[in-house]
Design an enzyme around this catalytic site. Structure first.
Site, PDB file in Angstrom:
ATOM      1  N   TRP A  50      42.527 -19.755  38.912  1.00  0.00           N
ATOM      2  CA  TRP A  50      43.790 -19.128  39.333  1.00  0.00           C
ATOM      3  C   TRP A  50      44.820 -20.170  39.706  1.00  0.00           C
ATOM      4  CZ3 TRP A  50      43.712 -14.735  37.232  1.00  0.00           C
ATOM      5  CH2 TRP A  50      42.523 -14.012  37.148  1.00  0.00           C
TER       6      TRP A  50
ATOM      7  N   ASP B  72      48.152 -18.434  47.427  1.00  0.00           N
ATOM      8  CA  ASP B  72      47.564 -17.277  46.757  1.00  0.00           C
ATOM      9  C   ASP B  72      46.374 -16.833  47.605  1.00  0.00           C
ATOM     10  OD1 ASP B  72      46.227 -15.468  45.190  1.00  0.00           O
ATOM     11  OD2 ASP B  72      46.109 -16.745  43.400  1.00  0.00           O
TER      12      ASP B  72
ATOM     13  N   LYS C  34      41.754  -6.485  45.818  1.00  0.00           N
ATOM     14  CA  LYS C  34      40.481  -7.019  46.335  1.00  0.00           C
ATOM     15  C   LYS C  34      40.268  -6.588  47.785  1.00  0.00           C
ATOM     16  CE  LYS C  34      41.342 -10.556  43.097  1.00  0.00           C
ATOM     17  NZ  LYS C  34      40.337 -10.179  42.075  1.00  0.00           N
TER      18      LYS C  34
HETATM   19  C1  LIG Z   1      42.712 -15.728  43.574  1.00  0.00           C
HETATM   20  C2  LIG Z   1      43.291 -14.868  42.512  1.00  0.00           C
HETATM   21  N1  LIG Z   1      44.569 -15.058  42.129  1.00  0.00           N
HETATM   22  C3  LIG Z   1      45.128 -14.308  41.168  1.00  0.00           C
HETATM   23  C4  LIG Z   1      44.446 -13.309  40.526  1.00  0.00           C
HETATM   24  C5  LIG Z   1      45.133 -12.502  39.465  1.00  0.00           C
HETATM   25  O1  LIG Z   1      45.493 -11.291  40.004  1.00  0.00           O
HETATM   26  P1  LIG Z   1      46.230 -10.137  39.173  1.00  0.00           P
HETATM   27  O2  LIG Z   1      45.208  -9.566  38.265  1.00  0.00           O
HETATM   28  O3  LIG Z   1      46.683  -9.197  40.258  1.00  0.00           O
HETATM   29  O4  LIG Z   1      47.360 -10.744  38.454  1.00  0.00           O
HETATM   30  C6  LIG Z   1      43.126 -13.062  40.895  1.00  0.00           C
HETATM   31  C7  LIG Z   1      42.410 -11.966  40.223  1.00  0.00           C
HETATM   32  O5  LIG Z   1      41.265 -11.827  40.131  1.00  0.00           O
HETATM   33  C8  LIG Z   1      42.538 -13.866  41.899  1.00  0.00           C
HETATM   34  O6  LIG Z   1      41.271 -13.674  42.266  1.00  0.00           O
END
Ligand SMILES: Cc1ncc(COP(=O)(O)O)c(C=O)c1O
Length: 363
Positions: A105, A174, A198
């Site tokens: 991520w 994030d 989550k």
């Molecule tokens: C730490 C983290 N950041 C970003 C994301 C991406 O999220 P989204 O699917 O809401 O774009 C995730 C998704 O699993 C994640 O675990």
């Protein structure tokens, strides 16, 4: 609590929601507070929805101890849209934007800033050891526009215990997979974001917490719907927001405040859950944790068994026992138990009992 035929859900996201929240949704779904309509059907310009969004905002602020110097926004497009909105809105001309790379991520966040042609500096990375740890040695340029990091790495199962010290450089984080799992000092943060699906609700929006002074950075030349100032100026209702998601978030925040008793208590429970499952892993030669011990996540517990066939059987047999979602992320394999806030100690105990039993039979 009567679980009915619900399983213990260890999915990484969308993930388990607190049962009392689901029950409250069920109770008031058809006739929301005497409106004669479901919350799915009321106008976002109505008093009913105004109360919902304001409650979500107020509870979030209270839980995190945020003052009036922070705005709470709900922005569609998930956490992934934030990867590009952040550099678009908050980079400053002539200044570097800094990132710490701790996995998939963070890598995606870095790529979006690069696509936008920003002056990106990756000041630390744990890629050398397959992102199995949180880097500790780095120097932040005091002139940087911001420092971005990922507080919990959902796929690799690592988590920042102590957040990076960036001096006066605003932190951008994030927190998709550990927001509301513990209290923290919000003052060094310029912006925090989290995909809802989550720890705080269903999929469909990102929660964005922005310090008001950061809004002064938003440049004119970007489209309206990509500007934080648009959302801040209209209480996240410049256009139709993700009403049902925001409603569910407000109920999850209520559950955190009124049933759990705040984030200190939530953290204690999360620590207890982590201790039980990591205790099981550490007490066995059969299960191998994949994250470095000092960087382990209390939200996503990643581990391997001696062989992929055994892992497949573990996941399948666990499901037969009502323990679902234990397969690791498709990019890394192995097993992963996501034990977000809504997963109770009972769920973790059931998993640990199953793990011990599985080891006895197959070890
Ligand atoms: C730490 C983290 N950041 C970003 C994301 C991406 O999220 P989204 O699917 O809401 O774009 C995730 C998704 O699993 C994640 O675990």
């Amino acid at each position: 609590m009567n679980m009915g035929n619900r399983i213990h859900n260890f999915n990484a996201g969308p993930a388990a929601l607190p049962l009392p929240v689901l029950e409250e949704i069920q109770r008031e779904l058809v006739d929301y507070k005497g409106s004669g309509m479901s919350i799915l059907e009321v106008s976002h310009r109505s008093k009913w929805f105004d109360d919902v969004i304001n409650e979500a905002v107020e509870r979030t602020k209270r839980l995190l101890g945020l003052g009036d110097d922070f705005e709470i926004l709900f922005v569609q497009g998930g956490a992934s849209l934030q990867f590009c909105m952040i550099p678009m809105n908050l980079a400053l001309p002539g200044k570097q934007v800094e990132y710490i790379n701790t996995g998939t991520w963070s890598t995606k966040a870095i790529q979006e800033a690069q696509i936008l042609g920003k002056d990106v500096a990756v000041i630390a990375s744990s890629e050398d050891k397959n992102f199995s740890y949180i880097p500790r040695d780095f120097v932040v340029n005091p002139d940087a526009a911001y420092l971005h990091f990922t507080s919990n790495n959902t796929i690799k199962g690592t988590q920042w215990g102590r957040f990076p010290d960036a001096g006066g450089v605003p932190l951008i984080c994030d927190m998709s997979s550990d927001i509301m799992s513990r209290p923290f000092d919000p003052r060094p943060f310029g912006l925090i974001y989290a995909g809802a699906q989550k720890n705080i609700g269903p999929a469909g929006t990102a929660l964005v917490i922005i310090r008001k002074d950061m809004l002064e950075r938003v440049p004119d030349g970007i489209p309206t719907m990509l500007k934080y100032s648009t959302f801040a100026g209209k209480n996240s209702m410049f256009n139709t927001p993700a009403c049902f998601v925001i409603y569910t978030i407000s109920l999850v925040m209520k559950w955190l405040e009124e049933e759990i008793g705040g984030l200190d208590k939530m953290e204690m429970l999360n620590r207890e859950k982590g201790a039980r499952i990591y205790g099981c892993i550490d007490g066995s030669d059969f299960y191998q944790g994949t994250a470095a011990k000092e960087s382990r996540s209390l939200m996503n517990v990643t581990f391997r068994l001696p062989g992929e066939d055994l892992e497949k059987r573990f996941v399948a047999e666990a499901m037969e026992e009502g323990l679902g979602g234990l397969k690791g992320h498709r990019s890394v394999g192995g097993c992963r138990a996501s034990i977000y806030n809504a997963t109770g100690i009972d769920g973790v105990s059931a998993l640990v009992d199953f793990m011990k039993e599985f080891e006895k039979k197959n070890g």
